[in-house]
Design an enzyme around this catalytic site. Structure first.
Site, PDB file in Angstrom:
ATOM      1  N   GLU A  13       0.844  -1.191   0.000  1.00  0.00           N
ATOM      2  CA  GLU A  13       0.000   0.000   0.000  1.00  0.00           C
ATOM      3  C   GLU A  13       0.882   1.243   0.000  1.00  0.00           C
ATOM      4  OE1 GLU A  13      -3.883   1.755   2.438  1.00  0.00           O
ATOM      5  OE2 GLU A  13      -2.925  -0.103   3.065  1.00  0.00           O
ATOM      6  N   SER A  32      12.621  -2.937 -12.746  1.00  0.00           N
ATOM      7  CA  SER A  32      13.695  -2.260 -13.471  1.00  0.00           C
ATOM      8  C   SER A  32      14.452  -1.280 -12.588  1.00  0.00           C
ATOM      9  CB  SER A  32      13.121  -1.512 -14.687  1.00  0.00           C
ATOM     10  OG  SER A  32      12.227  -0.491 -14.265  1.00  0.00           O
ATOM     11  N   ASP A  51      25.247  11.222   7.276  1.00  0.00           N
ATOM     12  CA  ASP A  51      26.184  10.714   6.275  1.00  0.00           C
ATOM     13  C   ASP A  51      26.711  11.884   5.448  1.00  0.00           C
ATOM     14  OD1 ASP A  51      25.113   8.405   7.322  1.00  0.00           O
ATOM     15  OD2 ASP A  51      23.766   8.059   5.616  1.00  0.00           O
ATOM     16  N   HIS A  76      -1.363  11.365 -38.467  1.00  0.00           N
ATOM     17  CA  HIS A  76      -0.304  11.191 -39.477  1.00  0.00           C
ATOM     18  C   HIS A  76       0.317   9.790 -39.413  1.00  0.00           C
ATOM     19  CE1 HIS A  76       2.659  12.418 -36.241  1.00  0.00           C
ATOM     20  NE2 HIS A  76       3.392  11.531 -36.881  1.00  0.00           N
ATOM     21  N   ASP A 132      -4.359  16.687 -35.888  1.00  0.00           N
ATOM     22  CA  ASP A 132      -3.559  15.456 -35.990  1.00  0.00           C
ATOM     23  C   ASP A 132      -3.952  14.471 -34.888  1.00  0.00           C
ATOM     24  OD1 ASP A 132      -1.696  13.624 -36.772  1.00  0.00           O
ATOM     25  OD2 ASP A 132       0.045  14.719 -35.998  1.00  0.00           O
ATOM     26  N   GLY A 182       9.226   8.271 -34.117  1.00  0.00           N
ATOM     27  CA  GLY A 182       8.868   7.046 -33.420  1.00  0.00           C
ATOM     28  C   GLY A 182       8.047   7.298 -32.174  1.00  0.00           C
ATOM     29  N   SER A 242       5.672   9.626 -32.239  1.00  0.00           N
ATOM     30  CA  SER A 242       4.412  10.151 -32.761  1.00  0.00           C
ATOM     31  C   SER A 242       3.231   9.308 -32.288  1.00  0.00           C
ATOM     32  CB  SER A 242       4.440  10.160 -34.286  1.00  0.00           C
ATOM     33  OG  SER A 242       5.367  11.106 -34.757  1.00  0.00           O
ATOM     34  N   GLY A 243       2.132  10.004 -31.945  1.00  0.00           N
ATOM     35  CA  GLY A 243       0.932   9.320 -31.493  1.00  0.00           C
ATOM     36  C   GLY A 243       0.923   9.003 -30.019  1.00  0.00           C
TER      37      GLY A 243
END
Length: 766
Positions: free
Chosen positions: A189, A221, A317, A570, A623, A715, A717-718
């Protein structure tokens, strides 16, 4: 009384009733007595209930944990094992001594219940250390585990962890080793006051040995890793009564950690132990750097996150450059320190608690007589190109390249001595820092000043038309119909509150402002993204990768519902070779993080594609396109929709937005393998139109970092430009076009989503 004549007489009484025999109580007396009795009985019952049921809540529970030094006993290896006879014998002696000590104290004896010895270790601890245990650790359930290669929260991965539980793992390694704890899965949580994991650099839960308290989600990751200072570690999991989550899995390994050493040569690098994960407590590292004679040393910290300590003055520290300076806390990227010598000593020291991520460092040489050959030297010793002086951008990082400037006619002369591009004047953003660029920006007589400093005729105010680009000429106008700058509820009621949707408050009587709010939430919690960094798994769960079937990534898209995606028009325009406008051409990957791991994502085919009918392939106006999946997708931790803005939402200049995608990481470069992210800011539309030579329409939004270096590219785009509002991410724009990638004074151009909200509703029902 007797009389002389022998007769008997009676003396009259003053009150005959007083001479009558006493009768029992009347009805009134009985009722009064019953009432009094009932009241007394109720009081007694109330006191008993309070005493036995509620009074315990008034008690203050305390569990104290501490350590003490045993001076008359030699440490043997058997004391490491709590099941050994030697451990039990010494533990009984200690508990007997504590009981005797507390029993002899009148102030403490009535509170003392008992003691338990949890561990012995060979450590010198001066004085008795005693602290109250965090009240969240109180529990009737208490489990202990020995160190194993893998530890998991109870039930993981088959079911969530249990409510109202306290579980602890006492981890031990071989003498002379450290323990490394690595969480490959961590999902709790978000609120640490409810559920949390604590990691201690000891076998008892003492705050002075607390390394970190963690909750929420950590992406695989960006794993969560801790290292102990010795061969022991304690991990505790505490949960409350509700909101249970999957939990965690962690690997425990033994290591021997070394840090520090001698460094030489003309350049090199070093880092804190375990960087970029948490460094261990009670650690000291020293690096002795020596470069060739006649040269000086320049030290740079690309990343620096070191715990400051409770006093916040590097009392915890720190990193010390001997004879020069001491650093702690979170320093700016690429903080620099130089010494006028060919030798430098760097010392890193951590105390017993509260660790952090640490630092990375690089060193290089410079000439004593010319520290920045053919370049300008900043006060922080950084070297920048002379052409960047007085150009309005902080290239040094400490603004010394922009001080004491004499601006030419094309620049604004700020009162603080900084120069800024003239096109930034009166754009509604304080670029100078002292408002010089926003002074004297009034409109002519008979004109109304919009919030974005645009001037329109006073006659156009409140005429029900948005003459100001930001619609501010229609704000505050009294009439019965909803203005463009307000929100209309499902029942037709007008709400004047800005951005009322999904803010947790029912502003509409019918609750329509809080409906359809299962969007924009990241599962856990950080064109191509030039100047960005890798995103965490699940950080942008609405991000979609569009592939032409059996080929590589082509465009991005965003999930807005179980069936619908939003992308750029596009991206779906046919060319002589490929029919991009046909649904059968595409496959969409949802929940994808790394392009090489498509098998881990959810692949969907398309049912239909709907580009905007007014899309202009020459100007990129309108677009935007919609994609319907051939079957609904099931939402998960890594697949979720992004929220759509209302038609009246306005994203002001200067607001920070996020862009993400797998596009090229530099102009003309190849696409990224791992999803990239970056932050940019909304650019004033008037300024942007000047920068882009008059090509900006009201259906476009500009965003970027005008000093260059961060942008979307081929790359991307969108894909989404997202903005945080009311703790949710909204789709503010769609990556559309730009002049190159990450060029100075060339922002990225995005489709303005609020302009198309009604169109999306019409076509999809979303």
């Amino acid at each position: 009384r007797p009389t002389c004549d022998g007769t008997v007489t009676f003396l009259p009484a003053s009150d005959n009733k007083k001479l009558e025999k006493k009768r029992g109580p009347g009805k009134v007396g009985i009722i009064v007595a019953l009432v009094i009795f009932a009241a007394i009985l109720a009081l007694i019952i109330g006191l008993l209930v309070w005493h036995f049921h509620f009074r315990k809540d008034l008690k203050s529970q305390r569990i104290y944990t501490g350590s003490l030094r045993i001076t008359n006993q030699a440490f043997v290896d058997a004391y490491e094992n709590p099941d050994s006879a030697e451990f039990k014998d010494l533990a009984n002696q200690v508990m007997a001594q504590l009981k005797s000590m507390y029993s002899e104290s009148p102030q403490l004896s009535k509170y003392y219940v008992g003691s338990k010895v949890q561990a012995f270790r060979y450590v010198c601890i001066v004085n008795l250390s005693l602290t109250a245990l965090d009240t969240r650790l109180f529990s009737k359930t208490r489990s202990e585990y020995s160190a194993e290669e893998i530890i998991t929260s109870p039930g993981f991965p088959d079911k969530p962890y249990a409510p109202n539980s306290f579980v602890q793992w006492q981890l031990r390694g071989d003498p002379g080793h450290m323990l490394k704890l690595s969480f490959d899965t961590f999902n709790l949580e978000e609120d640490c006051s409810n559920d949390f994991v604590r990691v201690y650099d000891s076998l008892v839960a003492m705050d002075k040995h607390l390394m970190e308290e963690e909750c929420g989600f950590y992406s695989p990751s960006n794993p969560l890793t801790f290292i102990s200072s010795r061969n022991v570690m304690l991990v505790t999991l505490v949960t409350n009564e509700e909101g249970n989550f999957p939990g965690f899995r962690a690997r425990v390994t033994q290591i021997k950690l070394a840090c520090g050493g001698k460094l030489s040569g003309t350049s090199g690098s070093f880092k804190s132990p375990n960087f970029p994960s948490y460094y261990p407590p009670n650690t000291t590292c020293q690096w002795d750097i020596e470069v060739p004679d006649g040269k000086y040393v320049k030290l740079r910290f690309p990343k620096f996150m070191v715990s400051t300590g409770s006093l916040n003055h590097c009392s915890g520290d720190y990193v010390q450059i001997v004879g020069k300076s001491t650093l702690c806390g979170q320093q700016l990227a690429n903080t620099m320190v130089t010494v006028n010598s060919n030798k430098m000593t760097v010392v890193f020291k951590s105390d017993s608690s509260q660790v952090d991520r640490g630092f990375s460092a690089t060193y290089e040489i410079f000439e004593p007589t010319d520290p920045c050959p053919d370049k300008f030297q900043c006060d922080n010793k950084r070297c920048v190109n002379p052409s960047l002086r007085c150009d309005g951008w902080n290239d040094c990082g400490d603004s010394t390249d922009e001080r004491s400037c004499k601006c030419d006619a094309s620049m604004i002369q700020c009162r603080n001595g900084i120069c800024k591009p003239m096109l930034w004047r009166c754009d509604g953003v304080n670029d100078c820092g002292d408002d010089t660029d926003e002074l004297n920006c009034g409109c002519k007589t008979g004109e109304f000043k919009c919030n974005d400093n645009q001037c329109v005729s006073e006659m156009k105010k409140c005429d029900r038309n948005r003459d100001c680009k930001d619609g501010s000429d229609e704000d505050g106008c009294s009439r019965e119909i909803c203005k463009d700058s307000t929100f209309m509820c499902g029942n037709g009621k007008c709400i004047t509150k800005p951005n009322p949707m999904c803010d947790g408050q029912d502003d509409c009587d019918d609750g329509s402002d809080e409906s359809n709010c299962n969007c924009g939430k990241r599962a856990y919690t950080k064109s191509r993204i030039v100047g960005g960094q890798e995103a965490d798994v699940g950080e942008f769960p609405w991000q979609v990768s569009l592939h032409v079937k059996n080929t590589a990534h082509v465009c991005g898209a965003s999930i807005i519902s179980e069936r619908w995606l939003v992308t750029a028009a596009h991206c779906v325009q046919d060319d002589p070779k490929i029919k991009y406008s046909q649904p059968g051409t595409w496959e969409a990957y949802l929940g994808l993080h790394t392009q090489k791991e498509k098998q881990k994502a959810t692949k969907k085919l398309l049912k239909q594609i709907i580009p905007h009918k007014n899309y202009n392939s020459h100007t990129y106006d309108n677009d935007i396109a919609l994609m319907e999946l051939d079957s609904p997708v099931t939402f998960s931790a890594t697949i979720r929709p992004i929220c759509l803005p209302t038609a009246t939402d306005v994203f002001p200049a200067g607001e920070t937005v996020s862009i993400s995608g797998w596009g090229a990481t530099r102009e003309g470069g190849s696409g990224a393998t791992v999803l990239q992210k970056a932050n940019v800011r909304i650019i004033n539309s008037t300024v942007c139109d000047e920068l882009m030579n008059g090509q900006i329409t009201s259906r476009m939004t500009c965003a970027g970092v005008l000093s260059g270096g961060v942008d979307a590219c081929q790359g991307d785009s969108g894909g989404p430009m997202s903005i945080l509002s009311n703790e949710r991410m909204y789709l503010a724009g769609v990556v559309s076009w730009g002049d190159g990638c990450a060029r100075r004074d060339k922002p990225g151009i995005y489709t303005n989503m609020p302009k198309f909200r009604a169109w999306i509703k019409e076509k999809t029902g979303v």
